[in-house]
Design a protein around this motif. Structure first.
Motif, PDB file in Angstrom:
ATOM      1  N   GLU A  23      43.034  32.207  51.039  1.00  0.00           N
ATOM      2  CA  GLU A  23      43.525  30.941  50.483  1.00  0.00           C
ATOM      3  C   GLU A  23      42.761  30.585  49.194  1.00  0.00           C
ATOM      4  N   GLN A  24      41.452  30.776  49.235  1.00  0.00           N
ATOM      5  CA  GLN A  24      40.646  30.495  48.045  1.00  0.00           C
ATOM      6  C   GLN A  24      40.959  31.470  46.913  1.00  0.00           C
ATOM      7  N   ARG A  25      41.222  32.724  47.250  1.00  0.00           N
ATOM      8  CA  ARG A  25      41.570  33.704  46.219  1.00  0.00           C
ATOM      9  C   ARG A  25      42.910  33.351  45.573  1.00  0.00           C
ATOM     10  N   ALA A  26      43.847  32.910  46.394  1.00  0.00           N
ATOM     11  CA  ALA A  26      45.149  32.509  45.848  1.00  0.00           C
ATOM     12  C   ALA A  26      45.010  31.309  44.923  1.00  0.00           C
ATOM     13  N   ALA A  27      44.166  30.352  45.316  1.00  0.00           N
ATOM     14  CA  ALA A  27      43.935  29.183  44.460  1.00  0.00           C
ATOM     15  C   ALA A  27      43.303  29.590  43.135  1.00  0.00           C
ATOM     16  N   GLN A  28      42.402  30.560  43.183  1.00  0.00           N
ATOM     17  CA  GLN A  28      41.747  31.019  41.953  1.00  0.00           C
ATOM     18  C   GLN A  28      42.738  31.748  41.050  1.00  0.00           C
ATOM     19  N   ARG A  29      43.630  32.549  41.636  1.00  0.00           N
ATOM     20  CA  ARG A  29      44.642  33.220  40.830  1.00  0.00           C
ATOM     21  C   ARG A  29      45.532  32.206  40.126  1.00  0.00           C
ATOM     22  N   GLU A  30      45.892  31.153  40.830  1.00  0.00           N
ATOM     23  CA  GLU A  30      46.719  30.113  40.226  1.00  0.00           C
ATOM     24  C   GLU A  30      45.966  29.379  39.119  1.00  0.00           C
ATOM     25  N   ARG A  31      44.701  29.132  39.342  1.00  0.00           N
ATOM     26  CA  ARG A  31      43.872  28.484  38.327  1.00  0.00           C
ATOM     27  C   ARG A  31      43.856  29.331  37.044  1.00  0.00           C
ATOM     28  N   GLN A  32      43.660  30.624  37.178  1.00  0.00           N
ATOM     29  CA  GLN A  32      43.613  31.500  36.015  1.00  0.00           C
ATOM     30  C   GLN A  32      44.989  31.634  35.362  1.00  0.00           C
ATOM     31  N   ARG A  33      46.039  31.607  36.172  1.00  0.00           N
ATOM     32  CA  ARG A  33      47.387  31.683  35.614  1.00  0.00           C
ATOM     33  C   ARG A  33      47.674  30.484  34.719  1.00  0.00           C
ATOM     34  N   LEU A  34      47.276  29.311  35.158  1.00  0.00           N
ATOM     35  CA  LEU A  34      47.488  28.108  34.363  1.00  0.00           C
ATOM     36  C   LEU A  34      46.681  28.145  33.063  1.00  0.00           C
ATOM     37  N   LEU A  35      45.473  28.690  33.134  1.00  0.00           N
ATOM     38  CA  LEU A  35      44.634  28.761  31.940  1.00  0.00           C
ATOM     39  C   LEU A  35      45.210  29.721  30.912  1.00  0.00           C
ATOM     40  N   THR A  36      45.822  30.810  31.371  1.00  0.00           N
ATOM     41  CA  THR A  36      46.314  31.836  30.451  1.00  0.00           C
ATOM     42  C   THR A  36      47.775  31.642  30.063  1.00  0.00           C
ATOM     43  N   ALA A  37      48.445  30.663  30.668  1.00  0.00           N
ATOM     44  CA  ALA A  37      49.878  30.507  30.456  1.00  0.00           C
ATOM     45  C   ALA A  37      50.232  30.202  29.006  1.00  0.00           C
ATOM     46  N   ALA A  38      49.358  29.468  28.326  1.00  0.00           N
ATOM     47  CA  ALA A  38      49.653  29.088  26.937  1.00  0.00           C
ATOM     48  C   ALA A  38      49.409  30.222  25.955  1.00  0.00           C
ATOM     49  N   GLY A  39      48.843  31.326  26.399  1.00  0.00           N
ATOM     50  CA  GLY A  39      48.605  32.464  25.522  1.00  0.00           C
ATOM     51  C   GLY A  39      47.339  32.369  24.697  1.00  0.00           C
ATOM     52  N   THR A  40      46.502  31.372  24.977  1.00  0.00           N
ATOM     53  CA  THR A  40      45.253  31.224  24.214  1.00  0.00           C
ATOM     54  C   THR A  40      44.037  31.696  25.003  1.00  0.00           C
ATOM     55  N   ALA A  41      44.247  32.175  26.232  1.00  0.00           N
ATOM     56  CA  ALA A  41      43.123  32.611  27.058  1.00  0.00           C
ATOM     57  C   ALA A  41      43.408  33.976  27.668  1.00  0.00           C
ATOM     58  N   GLY A  44      39.384  38.436  32.426  1.00  0.00           N
ATOM     59  CA  GLY A  44      39.294  39.778  32.966  1.00  0.00           C
ATOM     60  C   GLY A  44      39.307  39.818  34.486  1.00  0.00           C
ATOM     61  N   GLU A  45      39.205  41.037  35.022  1.00  0.00           N
ATOM     62  CA  GLU A  45      39.180  41.232  36.464  1.00  0.00           C
ATOM     63  C   GLU A  45      37.889  40.657  37.055  1.00  0.00           C
ATOM     64  N   ARG A  46      37.944  40.257  38.301  1.00  0.00           N
ATOM     65  CA  ARG A  46      36.796  39.790  39.080  1.00  0.00           C
ATOM     66  C   ARG A  46      36.096  38.581  38.452  1.00  0.00           C
ATOM     67  N   CYS A  47      36.878  37.745  37.801  1.00  0.00           N
ATOM     68  CA  CYS A  47      36.307  36.524  37.219  1.00  0.00           C
ATOM     69  C   CYS A  47      36.558  35.329  38.137  1.00  0.00           C
ATOM     70  N   TYR A  48      35.752  34.308  37.943  1.00  0.00           N
ATOM     71  CA  TYR A  48      35.925  33.069  38.703  1.00  0.00           C
ATOM     72  C   TYR A  48      35.741  31.896  37.746  1.00  0.00           C
ATOM     73  N   VAL A  49      36.699  30.970  37.751  1.00  0.00           N
ATOM     74  CA  VAL A  49      36.612  29.762  36.937  1.00  0.00           C
ATOM     75  C   VAL A  49      36.787  28.565  37.869  1.00  0.00           C
ATOM     76  N   SER A  50      35.734  27.804  38.050  1.00  0.00           N
ATOM     77  CA  SER A  50      35.783  26.684  38.983  1.00  0.00           C
ATOM     78  C   SER A  50      36.833  25.658  38.567  1.00  0.00           C
ATOM     79  N   ALA A  51      37.552  25.129  39.555  1.00  0.00           N
ATOM     80  CA  ALA A  51      38.503  24.058  39.286  1.00  0.00           C
ATOM     81  C   ALA A  51      37.795  22.788  38.854  1.00  0.00           C
ATOM     82  N   ARG A  52      36.484  22.721  39.084  1.00  0.00           N
ATOM     83  CA  ARG A  52      35.701  21.548  38.679  1.00  0.00           C
ATOM     84  C   ARG A  52      35.103  21.707  37.289  1.00  0.00           C
ATOM     85  N   ALA A  53      35.374  22.817  36.621  1.00  0.00           N
ATOM     86  CA  ALA A  53      34.901  23.012  35.243  1.00  0.00           C
ATOM     87  C   ALA A  53      35.953  22.480  34.276  1.00  0.00           C
ATOM     88  N   ALA A  54      35.493  21.917  33.159  1.00  0.00           N
ATOM     89  CA  ALA A  54      36.386  21.452  32.101  1.00  0.00           C
ATOM     90  C   ALA A  54      36.528  22.570  31.084  1.00  0.00           C
TER      91      ALA A  54
END
Length: 563
Positions: A23-41, A44-54
């Motif tokens: 469940e946490q891995r799926a949430a992280q994939r979604e977090r990264q998808r939203l960050l990269t959706a605009a094409g400005t980000a 890489g593999e095996r990265c983690y970006v906290s939902a609490r980070a700005a």
């Protein structure tokens, strides 16, 4: 242990790969998808970006195996290699580039931008600038560190907790403090301090040199005093410049006026030399050069005395008694005509020295509360220079087959010293300047063991320092050149006598014998070289006179007379 504790992984993200639930891995994939959706980000593999980070970048490239912990704040343009970490409350702004395996402690700030500080605007209305921060591979940055815009940190470095890094850090260096200073080489396992810039023991030698120079400065000044005036060295004729050099040396090393006279007597003697009609200072016992119809002159000691006497008085808390009227009456049209008629192709040094004198005279006129020159003349000067700089070299003038780039580079130093550097105006084409200067510094006719001429070395060191404030272009190469030159320069000190100016193949300068001119110039050169290697703090001095690194004024807003 609760592996479903999202809060725990936000603050301990290195545990994510081993402990996260699906469940946490799926949430992280979604977090990264939203960050990269605009094409400005790009993440890489095996990265983690906290939902609490700005995370609100203009551009982001996060290398594989990297993570961003809770409450990190990332904006601007950020690029990282693999295995980089941003621990809780890390702030990264502006343009920042990290190599591989960079560990950044909690509450650390990497500020790859800056505000302008023009006095006529409130800070919130100021424009921002960004030179960027570059950090190499395998670097550990402790907690609560601040790294400022324009800094380059080499490979394998350690930045101690709480450090404020204001200048470049060479490979393998361990630094700490505010401002950050070299502690030791990371490879040195036995506790003996070595130079991180390749010159073993340079830190101790710089400190020892500064202590020696201070201890011997009173004797060096007394050696040049004949009971009534200063000479460059025993046996030489007294000169105006020798008196000014004595004041510069005493200010730099002793933070006082030369002891041979009270400070107010030094001021009175120098002020009395100025010609009231023109504002120029002739050589002792000599006439002023014949002025041109516009009241100004084109060469000679009188031009350099605008610099040396003006700054000697300034260091003593005084000033010229009269404005430099020869420049005060120079119209914009006449100034542009004189600029166009300078011998840029054949004698770029002569042309640059003329610009230096004109701009410095304008500075002293402003200090006295008078108009710097005719209406619009100062603006015309900078406009002409900015539009005439050669985009191939970043400089003004040409080369000569018999001298290579000597006139070009030496003229650049004099021109920019009095204009761009003194008035705090960015130089055009800084990367091309660096290329031109480094190419010149390889010319064996002028540089190398036994060829150390104060004028030639200063005229390389200062342009590299000045252009390096705007660009990190070839920064490591500059650091290596400065380190090698610094090691050689420290060997040139004559105990009890100071520095000799050095070889003078063109017939100028006082030669190899130690004296005041060589000592004053090489002391400034040592500071510039040490600052290029990140070690200037070890000297305990910073030039404040003719060879000051800091602007005396800041931009067009400071061009109005002080009333």
């Amino acid at each position: 242990m609760n592996h479903h504790d999202d809060d725990r992984l936000d603050f301990l993200p290195w545990l994510f790969e081993a402990e996260a639930t699906e469940e946490q891995r799926a949430a992280q994939r979604e977090r990264q998808r939203l960050l990269t959706a605009a094409g400005t980000a790009e993440i890489g593999e095996r990265c983690y970006v906290s939902a609490r980070a700005a995370v609100h970048p203009d551009r982001l490239r996060l290398g594989e195996g990297s993570y961003v912990a809770a409450h990190a704040y990332l904006t601007g343009t950020l690029t990282t290699g693999a295995d980089c970490t941003f621990n809780p409350f890390t702030t990264v702004r502006g343009t920042v580039t990290l190599g591989e395996a960079v560990r950044i402690g909690a509450h650390t700030s990497l500020l790859g931008f800056n505000h302008s500080t023009a006095p006529e605007r409130r800070i919130h209305q100021q424009a921002t600038t960004s030179r960027g921060i570059t950090i190499g591979d395998d670097v550990w940055i402790g907690s609560q560190v601040v790294i400022l815009d324009g800094v380059t940190i080499g490979d394998h470095c350690v930045i101690g907790a709480g450090a404020v890094v204001t200048r470049d850090v060479p490979d393998w260096a361990m630094v700490g403090g505010n401002p950050a200073r070299f502690i030791r080489d990371r490879r040195d396992r036995d506790g003996k301090r070595r130079s991180a810039a390749g010159g073993g023991g340079r830190e101790e030698r710089l400190t020892r040199f500064a202590d020696t120079a201070r201890a011997q400065a009173p004797g060096i000044l007394e050696r040049a005093w004949d009971g009534a005036a200063y000479r460059d060295r025993p046996g030489a004729e007294p000169t105006v410049r020798a008196h000014c050099d004595a004041i510069e040396i005493a200010d730099l090393l002793l933070d006082a006026a030369p002891a041979q006279l009270p400070a107010e007597r030094h001021v009175a003697l120098l002020r009395a030399l100025q010609d009231p009609a023109t504002g120029l200072v002739p050589e002792k016992g000599g006439p002023l050069p014949a002025p041109d119809p516009d009241g100004f002159v084109d060469d000679g000691a009188a031009l350099y005395h605008i610099l040396s006497v003006g700054y000697a008085l300034d260091l003593l808390g005084g000033s010229f008694e009269h404005p430099v009227r020869a420049v005060g009456g120079l119209s914009a049209a006449r100034l542009l005509e004189r600029l166009a008629n300078q011998p840029w192709d054949e004698r770029a040094w002569h042309a640059g020295s003329w610009v230096d004198a004109v701009a410095t005279a304008a500075h002293w006129n402003l200090t006295l509360g008078t108009e710097p020159a005719g209406p619009g003349a100062l603006e015309a000067l900078f406009g002409w220079l900015l539009t005439r700089a050669d985009p191939r070299t970043g400089m003004w003038g040409g080369t000569r087959p018999d001298q290579g780039k000597l006139q070009l580079v030496n003229g650049y130093y004099r021109l920019t010293r009095g204009s761009f550097a003194q008035f705090g105006v960015p130089v055009p084409h800084p990367e091309r300047v660096i290329d031109t200067v480094l190419d010149h510094a390889r010319d064996p006719r002028w540089f190398g063991p036994g060829r150390d001429n104060a004028c030639y070395v200063l005229d390389v060191a200062h342009p590299l320092w000045l252009a390096g404030r705007q660009s990190t272009h070839r920064a490591e190469e500059i650091r290596r050149w400065a380190g090698a030159q610094l090691d050689r320069t420290l060997e040139l000190w004559h105990p009890g006598q100071g520095f000799g100016f050095g070889p003078t193949p063109e017939g100028g300068g006082p030669g190899r014998a130690p004296g005041l001119q060589g000592t004053e110039m090489w002391l400034a050169i040592v500071w510039l070289l040490a600052d290029l290697t990140g070690q200037a703090d070890l000297l305990g001095y910073r030039p404040r006179g003719v060879h000051r690194p800091d602007p005396a004024r800041t931009g067009p807003a400071a061009w109005a007379p002080r009333r």
